[in-house]
Design a protein around this motif. Structure first.
Motif, mmCIF file in Angstrom:
data_model
loop_
_atom_site.group_PDB
_atom_site.id
_atom_site.type_symbol
_atom_site.label_atom_id
_atom_site.label_comp_id
_atom_site.label_asym_id
_atom_site.label_seq_id
_atom_site.Cartn_x
_atom_site.Cartn_y
_atom_site.Cartn_z
ATOM 1 N N ALA A 293 9.593 -4.630 1.806
ATOM 2 C CA ALA A 293 9.160 -3.552 0.919
ATOM 3 C C ALA A 293 9.614 -2.222 1.487
ATOM 4 O O ALA A 293 9.693 -2.038 2.707
ATOM 5 N N GLU A 294 9.918 -1.287 0.597
ATOM 6 C CA GLU A 294 10.257 0.084 0.970
ATOM 7 C C GLU A 294 9.532 1.011 0.004
ATOM 8 O O GLU A 294 9.654 0.854 -1.217
ATOM 9 N N THR A 295 8.771 1.959 0.543
ATOM 10 C CA THR A 295 7.894 2.791 -0.271
ATOM 11 C C THR A 295 8.223 4.262 -0.089
ATOM 12 O O THR A 295 8.439 4.729 1.035
ATOM 13 N N THR A 296 8.240 4.989 -1.216
ATOM 14 C CA THR A 296 8.483 6.428 -1.218
ATOM 15 C C THR A 296 7.331 7.119 -1.937
ATOM 16 O O THR A 296 6.980 6.739 -3.068
ATOM 17 N N LEU A 297 6.746 8.119 -1.300
ATOM 18 C CA LEU A 297 5.670 8.904 -1.899
ATOM 19 C C LEU A 297 6.205 10.269 -2.310
ATOM 20 O O LEU A 297 6.975 10.892 -1.576
ATOM 21 N N ASP A 298 5.763 10.730 -3.484
ATOM 22 C CA ASP A 298 6.040 12.094 -3.928
ATOM 23 C C ASP A 298 4.701 12.701 -4.323
ATOM 24 O O ASP A 298 4.264 12.585 -5.469
ATOM 25 N N ARG A 299 4.059 13.316 -3.357
ATOM 26 C CA ARG A 299 2.708 13.824 -3.600
ATOM 27 C C ARG A 299 2.718 14.952 -4.639
ATOM 28 O O ARG A 299 1.777 15.076 -5.433
ATOM 29 N N ALA A 300 3.749 15.766 -4.641
ATOM 30 C CA ALA A 300 3.809 16.863 -5.607
ATOM 31 C C ALA A 300 3.916 16.344 -7.037
ATOM 32 O O ALA A 300 3.296 16.884 -7.955
ATOM 33 N N ALA A 301 4.690 15.271 -7.214
ATOM 34 C CA ALA A 301 4.860 14.689 -8.549
ATOM 35 C C ALA A 301 3.760 13.702 -8.901
ATOM 36 O O ALA A 301 3.646 13.288 -10.062
ATOM 37 N N GLY A 302 2.957 13.298 -7.907
ATOM 38 C CA GLY A 302 1.885 12.336 -8.155
ATOM 39 C C GLY A 302 2.406 10.936 -8.396
ATOM 40 O O GLY A 302 1.899 10.217 -9.266
ATOM 41 N N SER B 284 0.838 -1.197 0.000
ATOM 42 C CA SER B 284 0.000 0.000 0.000
ATOM 43 C C SER B 284 0.877 1.252 0.000
ATOM 44 O O SER B 284 2.094 1.179 0.231
ATOM 45 N N PRO B 285 0.287 2.424 -0.226
ATOM 46 C CA PRO B 285 1.099 3.653 -0.223
ATOM 47 C C PRO B 285 1.792 3.941 1.100
ATOM 48 O O PRO B 285 2.782 4.685 1.118
ATOM 49 N N ASN B 286 1.314 3.389 2.215
ATOM 50 C CA ASN B 286 1.998 3.584 3.499
ATOM 51 C C ASN B 286 2.865 2.390 3.870
ATOM 52 O O ASN B 286 3.232 2.209 5.031
ATOM 53 N N ASN B 287 3.213 1.582 2.859
ATOM 54 C CA ASN B 287 4.196 0.497 2.974
ATOM 55 C C ASN B 287 3.723 -0.660 3.853
ATOM 56 O O ASN B 287 4.528 -1.416 4.379
#
Length: 223
Positions: free
Chosen positions: A147-156, A109-112
């Motif tokens: 798993a390792e997750t990175t979010l970039d909300r500005a870049a979508g 998921s987006p929160n890993n």
């Protein structure tokens, strides 16, 4: 783990052409799949990419969700909870070339938060009334399933890098080259305003709102 009531009526006899991918050792690069069409109706879907490679002990997957606007997850859920009810990216993995009856389902998921389980699906399409069972991997970090997750909300965008041990599939260390696999990759798109309705996308789209149709799994060769 997406499947709707209507999809459970699918019959076991499914004939379809499926995509193929050559995935190299990670030291030599990656094999890449992309998709941008929804399923079962092929309307536009946010572009999605999965990179695949292997090393001596693991399969490495990099999931990339583009044009992400929602980053929709439930922060009360933890390992092996029903994160598929929200936004996830998924891999179904089987070692072999036939349409499998059992396979590994991995989700992030987006929160890993991750979901990982062996699925027993002898009808191969999750048919109504057929046996169905789930066997959870309850200690994934110790198993080496990470798993390792990175979010970039500005870049979508959100990117999840996952490691899946080859030993889960009885592939000994250093013996992955030349093995053949069936896999499929999925993404769900959803928001607070559309929940629980989801837009579904796949590398090898099925003909129903049901991810668990193994005749549609693509072919992956470790080269």
């Amino acid at each position: 783990m997406k499947a709707t009531v209507g999809s459970l009526l699918a019959v076991a006899s499914v004939a379809c052409a499926v995509p193929s991918l050559d995935a190299p050792a990670c030291s030599a690069g990656k094999g890449t799949v992309t998709y941008n069409k929804a399923m079962p109706d092929p309307k536009d879907f946010p572009p999605t990419q999965v990179d695949v490679c292997y090393d001596d002990t693991s399969i490495h997957l990099i999931f990339t969700a583009l044009e992400e606007t929602n980053f929709f997850y439930n922060d009360t859920l933890s390992t092996n909870d029903p994160i598929w009810e929200y936004e996830v990216m998924e891999a179904f993995i089987y070692r072999g070339t036939n349409d499998p009856q059992s396979y590994l389902e991995f989700e992030v998921s987006p929160n890993n938060v991750t979901f990982q389980a062996w699925i027993y699906n002898p009808s191969k399409v999750r048919a109504a009334g057929a046996p169905w069972d789930t066997s959870y991997l309850t200690d994934p970090l110790t198993d080496g399933l990470t798993a390792e997750t990175t979010l970039d909300r500005a870049a979508g965008t959100w990117v999840s890098s996952a490691t899946v041990p080859l030993g889960l599939f009885n592939v000994d260390a250093g013996e992955a080259k030349g093995t053949a696999w069936r896999m499929n990759f999925f993404r769900t798109v959803e928001s607070n305003s559309t929940f629980p309705n989801q837009l579904l996308g796949a590398w090898s789209p099925t003909n129903a709102s049901n991810f668990h149709m193994t005749p549609f799994f693509g072919n992956v060769n470790f080269v």
